[in-house]
Enzyme design. Structure first.
Site, PDB file in Angstrom:
ATOM      1  N   ASP A  63       0.752  -1.312  -0.121  1.00 31.78           N
ATOM      2  CA  ASP A  63       0.009  -0.182   0.164  1.00 31.78           C
ATOM      3  C   ASP A  63       0.922   1.290  -0.019  1.00 31.78           C
ATOM      4  O   ASP A  63       1.858   1.369   0.756  1.00 31.78           O
ATOM      5  CB  ASP A  63      -0.780   0.182   1.100  1.00 31.78           C
ATOM      6  CG  ASP A  63      -1.581  -1.022   1.466  1.00 31.78           C
ATOM      7  OD1 ASP A  63      -1.561  -2.037   0.518  1.00 31.78           O
ATOM      8  OD2 ASP A  63      -2.431  -1.142   2.628  1.00 31.78           O
ATOM      9  N   ASP A 142      -0.219  -4.825  18.139  1.00 29.54           N
ATOM     10  CA  ASP A 142       0.211  -4.707  19.492  1.00 29.54           C
ATOM     11  C   ASP A 142       0.510  -6.212  19.935  1.00 29.54           C
ATOM     12  O   ASP A 142       0.507  -7.183  19.152  1.00 29.54           O
ATOM     13  CB  ASP A 142      -0.881  -4.070  20.416  1.00 29.54           C
ATOM     14  CG  ASP A 142      -1.928  -5.205  20.733  1.00 29.54           C
ATOM     15  OD1 ASP A 142      -1.978  -6.198  20.386  1.00 29.54           O
ATOM     16  OD2 ASP A 142      -2.764  -4.482  21.400  1.00 29.54           O
TER      17      ASP A 142
END
Length: 576
Positions: A63, A142
């Site tokens: 992207d 995370d």
């Protein structure tokens, strides 16, 4: 790979409007990261590396993240794997340009360094805050592999290169919880934020609940403390995960090509919601109205409609992102194109993925669709022009276009058709991609197929055909546009899917125009003056470099007239 890590820690306090934004970061900067692979990058050994499309020297990219213009420089951040030619180990790589054509790489901008992104720094967007100061919101992974949203800002706003970025100590700013009922594995890709008349910033996050795709809305007064809205901006059942959403206004009055800042709203604009559907790997967009008081987007025709949902590109194209460029009053679209070769071939060549040529994008005068066109800057690479006078191409005729570097070219051609009585009749509408596969370039028709053969070998054992075919359906002329890769390569390990779409043009009143950018392994085609776009990746085994040839062709029974053909060889861009 030997990597020396340099650590820095910084805390800065910046006042943005009514909010105080403290940021800090401790980063690993890979100063000695190898920038050239062991693979030979000469054109003889790497015939599929592009000459004027953006791609780094090696490894995986996907992207385009947070493109922006700052202090006279274009900044392109993109998803990058510094360790190989397959997805993984994702960081934000960073290159800059003065002209959207030639690019210089800088050190990676964002990489895992906090608990909120320790397992990856995924896509995001840039927003220009008061005072012209850029800020980036991005998805981090995370320690629990939950997707959360983080903030980073430049360490030094006086640096036009924006070499270093620091992260907020309050990260993550947005996170899935049991209370907000957000799926922790489907919560990513924040948009550029926009500011409402109430003074609140708004941002969208792509998500889904079961099979309902949605753009979750968050609001903030100071760009740090974000609160989830009571409802998504828009959602649709059965669409699956919405990745890389993009939301922006377009002008609905003359001059339509004028771009608008993302926060603009009013009676003179429509709004566009673009989403990248994870299930189909296609970018779709909706045109509609945005009620800023209720924070509701209402499309003219949605995913639930029986009509096909519009796409930026009907070929291989994904995860696109737009920016508003105020200096030139235009909106520019960036997009990623992955490979059609096998993973083994990608690893062998040492790289995977490119970006398309940036495209100016605006609302068509009909108000029903968007128009895209390569940014004018790419024309600076044109050399050695070839122009044909108008000429008739009879049925079954193939004419070589000589005088251009056929593997590295920009071609514009227009056709005029008259013998509409020879158009094939369609009893029912079918998926245009399936129709293109069934009615490929080799299948003789009435009015078409006619167009271009690119990356063609001398004996036509290999070629990619970009063409028109006209049908008669319910007493109307229907124009089909195809990019036929079925004979693009003798290597059958490649994906050679044929792409297609119907183009909203009236051949009775308009010429059928086609512009094709050809660059070693990519074919970008713009039909109907940008009303339809198809991008393909091809890997010929014979028609490479100087052995590639270019032809105009007509495989229909009716003659067609070429009213214009202009072709240019393209110089190599400086992309380090």
């Amino acid at each position: 790979m030997a990597i020396s890590a340099i650590f820095f820690s910084a805390i800065i306090f910046l006042v943005y409007g009514n909010g105080v934004l403290p940021t800090e970061a401790t980063h690993h900067v890979y100063r000695n990261l190898q920038t050239l692979s062991s693979h030979d990058h000469s054109s003889d050994h790497q015939p599929y590396r592009t000459a004027y499309h953006f791609q780094p020297p090696k490894n995986w990219i996907n992207d385009p993240n947070a493109p922006m213009r700052y202090k006279g420089l274009y900044h392109l951040f993109y998803q990058y794997n510094p360790k190989g030619a397959v997805w993984g180990n994702i960081v934000w790589a960073h290159s800059v340009s003065k002209d959207l054509v030639n690019w210089t790489p800088l050190d990676h901008a964002i990489y895992p360094s906090q608990q909120s992104d320790i397992n990856g720094c995924w896509s995001g967007s840039a927003t220009t805050l008061p005072g012209g100061k850029p800020a980036i919101l991005y998805t981090g992974i995370d320690p629990n592999n939950h997707q959360v949203q983080n903030l980073a800002i430049p360490k030094n706003f006086s640096d036009p290169f924006l070499r270093e970025w620091v992260k907020s100590p309050k990260n993550p700013l947005m996170a899935p919880t049991q209370a907000n009922q957000i799926n922790s594995s489907s919560f990513r890709d924040p948009t550029t934020a926009w500011k409402g008349k109430d003074g609140y910033w708004r941002v969208l996050i792509g998500s889904k609940v079961h099979r309902r795709g949605m753009a979750i809305l968050y609001k903030s007064k100071n760009f740090v403390n974000w609160v989830q809205a009571e409802h998504p901006l828009h959602s649709s059942e059965g669409t699956g995960m919405w990745e890389c959403p993009d939301f922006y206004p377009v002008l609905n009055k003359s001059p339509l090509t004028t771009g608008l800042d993302t926060s603009v709203n009013g009676d003179h604009v429509r709004h566009v919601l673009k989403v990248s559907l994870d299930d189909t790997k296609h970018d779709h967009y909706l045109i509609g109205s945005y009620d800023s008081a209720k924070d509701i987007f209402t499309p003219d025709s949605g995913f639930e409609s029986t009509k096909p949902v519009l796409r930026h590109d009907y070929g291989k194209y994904y995860a696109s992102k737009t920016i508003f460029e105020d200096g030139k009053n235009r909106r520019v679209l960036f997009g990623w194109v992955n490979e059609s070769s096998s993973v083994a071939d990608d690893i062998e060549k040492g790289w995977s993925g490119i970006h398309t040529i940036p495209r100016t994008i605006w609302l068509h005068k009909s108000g029903k669709q968007l128009v895209q066109w390569p940014v004018v800057e790419i024309e600076s690479l044109r050399v050695k022009p070839v122009h044909w006078p108008s000429r008739v191409v009879n049925g079954g005729e193939t004419i070589q276009v000589t005088g251009v570097t056929a593997a590295q070219a920009d071609v514009e051609i227009s056709f005029e058709v008259n013998e509409f009585g020879k158009a094939e009749v369609l009893d029912h509408l079918e998926d245009p991609q399936i129709l293109c596969g069934r009615k490929g370039a080799i299948v003789k028709g009435g009015l078409g197929p006619f167009g271009l053969l690119v990356f063609a070998s001398r004996g036509l054992q290999e070629y990619t055909a970009v063409f028109f075919r006209i049908f008669r359906y319910q007493n109307k002329n229907l124009v089909l546009m195809c990019s036929d890769q079925s004979r693009s390569s003798l290597n059958n390990d490649n994906d050679k899917t044929t792409y297609g779409t119907f183009v909203d043009v009236d051949p009775l009143r308009e010429k059928l125009s086609l512009r094709t950018l050809i660059d070693h392994s990519v074919v970008e085609s713009f039909e109907g003056e940008g009303r339809a776009c198809i991008t393909a990746r091809v890997y010929p085994t014979i028609a490479i470099n100087e052995k590639a040839q270019l032809y105009a062709f007509n495989n229909g029974t009716a003659s067609v007239k070429i009213t214009k053909l202009s072709a240019w060889s393209m110089k190599k861009a400086k992309i380090n």
